[in-house]
Design an enzyme around this catalytic site. Structure first.
Site, mmCIF file in Angstrom:
data_model
loop_
_atom_site.group_PDB
_atom_site.id
_atom_site.type_symbol
_atom_site.label_atom_id
_atom_site.label_comp_id
_atom_site.label_asym_id
_atom_site.label_seq_id
_atom_site.Cartn_x
_atom_site.Cartn_y
_atom_site.Cartn_z
ATOM 1 C CD GLU A 42 76.288 13.174 120.894
ATOM 2 O OE1 GLU A 42 77.226 13.947 121.165
ATOM 3 O OE2 GLU A 42 75.655 12.537 121.733
ATOM 4 C CB CYS A 80 82.878 15.986 115.392
ATOM 5 S SG CYS A 80 83.025 14.372 116.134
HETATM 6 N N1 NAD Z 1 79.528 15.671 117.928
HETATM 7 C C1 NAD Z 1 79.762 14.532 117.306
HETATM 8 O O1 NAD Z 1 79.857 13.479 117.905
HETATM 9 C C2 NAD Z 1 79.927 14.523 115.808
HETATM 10 C C3 NAD Z 1 80.421 13.380 115.182
HETATM 11 C C4 NAD Z 1 80.561 13.365 113.796
HETATM 12 C C5 NAD Z 1 80.231 14.462 113.039
HETATM 13 N N2 NAD Z 1 79.765 15.574 113.660
HETATM 14 C C6 NAD Z 1 79.457 16.761 112.885
HETATM 15 O O2 NAD Z 1 78.797 16.381 111.677
HETATM 16 C C7 NAD Z 1 79.095 17.305 110.629
HETATM 17 C C8 NAD Z 1 79.568 16.552 109.397
HETATM 18 O O3 NAD Z 1 78.625 15.612 108.988
HETATM 19 P P1 NAD Z 1 77.578 15.861 107.808
HETATM 20 O O4 NAD Z 1 78.205 16.711 106.774
HETATM 21 O O5 NAD Z 1 77.062 14.522 107.420
HETATM 22 O O6 NAD Z 1 76.448 16.685 108.583
HETATM 23 P P2 NAD Z 1 75.015 17.159 108.059
HETATM 24 O O7 NAD Z 1 74.396 17.893 109.202
HETATM 25 O O8 NAD Z 1 75.117 17.848 106.769
HETATM 26 O O9 NAD Z 1 74.205 15.797 107.774
HETATM 27 C C9 NAD Z 1 73.985 14.837 108.776
HETATM 28 C C10 NAD Z 1 72.757 14.019 108.438
HETATM 29 O O10 NAD Z 1 71.601 14.851 108.503
HETATM 30 C C11 NAD Z 1 70.809 14.691 107.343
HETATM 31 N N3 NAD Z 1 70.033 15.920 107.123
HETATM 32 C C12 NAD Z 1 70.360 16.975 106.345
HETATM 33 N N4 NAD Z 1 69.393 17.918 106.426
HETATM 34 C C13 NAD Z 1 68.456 17.451 107.279
HETATM 35 C C14 NAD Z 1 67.231 17.980 107.791
HETATM 36 N N5 NAD Z 1 66.783 19.178 107.444
HETATM 37 N N6 NAD Z 1 66.544 17.228 108.671
HETATM 38 C C15 NAD Z 1 66.981 16.024 109.054
HETATM 39 N N7 NAD Z 1 68.128 15.462 108.595
HETATM 40 C C16 NAD Z 1 68.858 16.173 107.722
HETATM 41 C C17 NAD Z 1 71.824 14.369 106.270
HETATM 42 O O11 NAD Z 1 71.193 13.790 105.160
HETATM 43 C C18 NAD Z 1 72.754 13.433 107.037
HETATM 44 O O12 NAD Z 1 72.229 12.131 107.090
HETATM 45 C C19 NAD Z 1 80.163 18.219 111.205
HETATM 46 O O13 NAD Z 1 79.561 19.420 111.631
HETATM 47 C C20 NAD Z 1 80.698 17.431 112.398
HETATM 48 O O14 NAD Z 1 81.301 18.215 113.409
HETATM 49 C C21 NAD Z 1 79.602 15.626 115.026
#
Ligand code: NAD
Length: 520
Positions: A284, A318
């Protein structure tokens, strides 16, 4: 058999007694800070302070000291989960559902304290903090009920002499990787769905919000989920990446940015030594969510809905509105009214009731939003702003921009902050063309009084969640199943009837019942 699902009622914040209880809960929590958040591998717990979460409104305040999982923890947690898939996965769906419902009760009993923790760890204003706790409870209750349905399988055509059966069985080990912006509900949704379907879970929470995810794990274990079925690995991206790459992980449930989602999809597609299955990825991702305002729209309705969708929780949802596509016939009028509304927004601390725009989550986020704000300013496009208070905290002004040039990053990229851009369009068809030209397709909105325009936009809109004549955030479990298309996501919708299907595989058995000598 549990009663029919109903959404958890939100708090009545207009009542002073409720507000007093929240203030009391926050004062109580503050006396306990900093919390200690361990790494949990099966029944083993290791405290640590390598990962520190702080209050975005007052970065000197430490909210939690968490352990940081290592590569060895990842291996050990996956080994535990392999055990968990046999114990928990073999339990009847009724037992699993009871454990999830008990976990929901655990959260319900502590909802004020957990909402207070959301205020501190993620700067969620009270209404949003409360809604996040309610949504987490909803996911547990809803997926518990879906598990019971799933266990029944699906009816197949039966002919004489043959017995046909279609069952759903758990995939095995699920890695859950969560973001910070719905710090309880999102990890809860992904984790509880995987558990409901009989999988064992290793949860890697967002590094910004380990204490809130820890509440979830405590709730699940108190509810009766055995330790081997839920391990908890606080850490940064490397821990998530190690889980994704692990050959014994069967499915990955990820919510976060497109950039990380792409890496996960690519890594999970590789077959590694010892791996004899393809990994399922539920991702997501981000959005660039547009609201179309037709020339006949009721602006009394549109203006507050757009402003709320763009600026509540500082635009860090999001689903948040980020771009308005308004018919040129009413563009000046809408812009004037949006500007007036944005100027009255209260940018302030999350704990202050009445705050519209709290600080953003961290320094990097503040710097990112400020870069987009500067790009809008350089293009001469800033129309209105509400200024943040003096003092610490990762505040950004609430900003309304307009008349930005085609191709501006402010128009096309996900900003994830309190910045809304308004753009004139010739007509609704033109607006639909703009939406259709985006790679993201998460949420969208439409304001019109004309059923023909509603039909037109419904048919043309690629987004996962389209909202008509209302705000575009705040999807409710079982009412607005949530999730994006295109580069906004891969999965079936969270909080919807098909979500659990991603965490199971199907087994079909066909038996010849005409055999001679068959003992019955
Ligand atoms: N579509 C949806 O339902 C939804 C809901 C909430 C947030 N979001 C999206 O999430 C983003 C904001 O959240 P964020 O800043 O925590 O996102 P992010 O992608 O920076 O991090 C999300 C998670 O991924 C982990 N992560 C980072 N690098 C990784 C890698 N290489 N491999 C595996 N895991 C890794 C992080 O530590 C964290 O736990 C925005 O883009 C938002 O739109 C989407």
């Amino acid at each position: 058999m549990p009663t029919a699902f109903a959404n958890e009622p939100i708090l009545e914040l207009r009542r002073s007694a409720v507000r007093d209880q929240l203030a009391e809960a926050l004062a109580g929590l503050d006396r306990e800070l900093p919390l200690s958040v361990p790494v949990l591998v099966g029944a083993d717990a290791r405290a640590g302070a390598e990962l520190v979460s702080t209050d975005p409104g007052s970065p000197d305040r430490v909210v939690a000291n968490a352990g940081r999982a290592t590569g060895a923890d990842v291996d050990a947690a996956v080994a535990e989960a392999r055990r968990g898939r046999s114990t928990w996965g073999a339990a009847p769906a009724g037992d699993r559902a009871s454990a999830l419902i008990a976990a929901a009760a655990w959260l319900r009993e502590r909802r004020l304290r957990i909402a207070a923790l959301e205020v501190r760890e993620c700067a969620k204003p009270w209404p949003e903090a409360d809604a996040d706790v309610c949504e987490a409870i909803d996911f547990l209750e809803y997926y518990a009920r879906l598990a019971l349905e799933l266990e029944k399988g699906r009816p197949l055509l039966q002919v004489p002499g043959e017995r046909n059966e279609l069952r759903y069985v758990p995939r095995g080990v699920v890695a859950v990787i969560s973001p910070w912006n719905f710090p309880l509900a999102i990890p809860c949704g992904m984790t509880s769905a995987a558990l409901a379907a009989g999988n064992a879970v290793v949860l890697k929470p967002a590094e910004q919000a380990p204490a809130l995810s820890h509440q979830l794990v405590q709730a699940l274990r108190a509810g009766g989920v055995p330790p081997e079925a839920i391990s908890f690995l606080p850490g940064e991206g490397d821990v998530g990446a190690a889980l994704v790459a692990h050959p014994e992980v069967h499915a990955i449930a990820f919510t976060g940015s497109l950039a990380v989602g792409r890496e996960i999809v690519a890594s999970a597609a590789q077959l590694r030594d010892g791996q004899n299955h393809f990994k399922q990825v539920v991702a997501e991702l981000g959005g660039k969510n547009c609201v179309i305002v037709a020339s006949d729209a009721d602006l009394d309705e549109a203006v507050p809905a757009i402003v709320g969708s763009a600026f509540n929780y500082a635009g860090q949802k999001c689903s948040a509105a980020s771009r308005v596509l308004v018919h040129e016939a009413i563009a000046d009028q809408l812009l004037e009214r949006l500007a007036g509304s944005v100027q009255t927004l209260i940018v302030g601390q999350a704990e202050t009731l009445g705050t519209d725009v709290p600080p953003v989550i961290e320094r990097e986020a503040q710097e990112r939003v400020r870069r987009y704000e500067q790009a809008a300013r350089d293009a001469g496009g800033i129309v209105a702003q509400a200024e943040p208070p003096e003092g610490g905290g990762w505040f950004c002004p609430a900003t309304l921009a307009a008349a930005l040039p085609e191709g501006s990053p402010v128009l096309d990229e996900e900003i994830f902050g309190p910045l809304l851009a308004v753009q004139r369009v010739r007509d609704v068809e033109h607006a639909c063309d703009v939406v259709d030209g985006l790679s993201y397709a998460l949420t969208g909105g439409l304001f019109t009084r004309d059923p023909a325009i509603v039909r037109q936009v419904r048919l043309r809109s690629p987004v996962g969640n389209l909202y008509i004549n209302r705000g575009i955030t705040g999807a409710m479990v079982a009412r607005q199943p949530f999730g994006g298309n295109r580069l906004s996501g891969t999965g079936l919708k969270a909080g919807g009837p098909d979500y659990l299907l991603q965490f199971v595989e199907q087994r079909a058995v066909s038996e010849n019942t005409m055999r001679h000598g068959l003992e019955v």
